[in-house]
Design an enzyme around this catalytic site. Structure first.
Site, PDB file in Angstrom:
ATOM      1  N   GLY B  46       0.682  -1.556  -0.006  1.00 35.14           N
ATOM      2  CA  GLY B  46       0.219   0.783   0.475  1.00 35.14           C
ATOM      3  C   GLY B  46       1.155   1.151  -0.124  1.00 35.14           C
ATOM      4  N   HIS B  47       2.197   1.190  -1.026  1.00 35.61           N
ATOM      5  CA  HIS B  47       2.754   2.758  -0.876  1.00 35.61           C
ATOM      6  C   HIS B  47       3.479   2.560  -2.225  1.00 35.61           C
ATOM      7  CE1 HIS B  47       5.389  -0.073   1.575  1.00 35.61           C
ATOM      8  NE2 HIS B  47       5.475  -0.633   0.543  1.00 35.61           N
ATOM      9  N   ALA B  48       3.907   3.342  -2.857  1.00 34.62           N
ATOM     10  CA  ALA B  48       5.581   3.433  -3.441  1.00 34.62           C
ATOM     11  C   ALA B  48       6.521   3.933  -2.898  1.00 34.62           C
ATOM     12  CB  ALA B  48       4.507   3.874  -4.411  1.00 34.62           C
TER      13      ALA B  48
END
Lengths: 130, 130
Positions: B46-48
């Protein structure tokens, strides 16, 4: 000596982390490998290396590791993904995969080079005496 | 794209290996971490990240991974210690730990730096449009 690996736990699970150079491992990681599907109580290892450092973790299961160098022999049990062992150059190592699904993770300081391995224990002992 | 990881099998078990720079992973490995004890069907990620490359392997169990970048969204299933996925910078990733003892191994190109993460999906989409 068994190292404690920095670990972060919460309700979504656990994360253990090793950083090369600045963190737990006293070398840069050039190669990573993992050993699995090993029949229970199989012995692996049985060699030393002239130059490479390794850091090994039982990511799963229980693995007994015996390290021998010019100063003597020590045996350790790896039974947690939060524990690791540093294997210095010129250390004869043998590993017994004591549980049926044990998985070993290895971080190595060098690329694979068969010329750097010592595969005969008598040769190893003779080299230790020099 | 799923990478096949070089694997050597014999009666003593299987060994899969990743070499930085010269091998499977198109970057130098600066950090290694593993995620485990994750309750079944938990979603993580749930991130980049602006700058880091990662290479991820389901060392055990089955993990579904969804990758989103400016070109679109792809979903892959990691269900073997012989498969890996390269996550390039600016890729939003979510992972679902589908089996109860899944273990994810992550090789990362940089040390942990929270400033390099994008944790809000709308921010990510806006950055992709630039």
């Amino acid at each position: 000596m068994i190292y404690s690996i920095p670990t972060f736990k919460d309700s979504r699970g656990s994360l253990s982390v090793v950083e090369s150079l600045y963190g737990v491992v006293p070398f840069e990681v050039k190669r990573v490998y993992w050993i699995y599907d090993v029949p229970q109580n199989t012995m692996r290892g049985g060699h030393a290396n002239f130059t490479s450092h390794q850091f090994v973790i039982a990511i799963q299961g229980r693995i007994k590791i015996t390290l021998e160098n010019k100063d003597g022999i020590e045996t350790y049990v790896l039974d947690s993904p939060e524990k690791g062992i540093h294997i210095a150059p010129m250390t004869w190592n043998t590993l017994v995969y004591e549980s049926p699904n044990a998985v070993l993770l290895v971080l190595s300081s060098q690329l694979y080079d068969p010329k750097t391995y010592i595969n005969n224990h008598d040769d190893f002992l003779n080299l230790c005496k020099r």
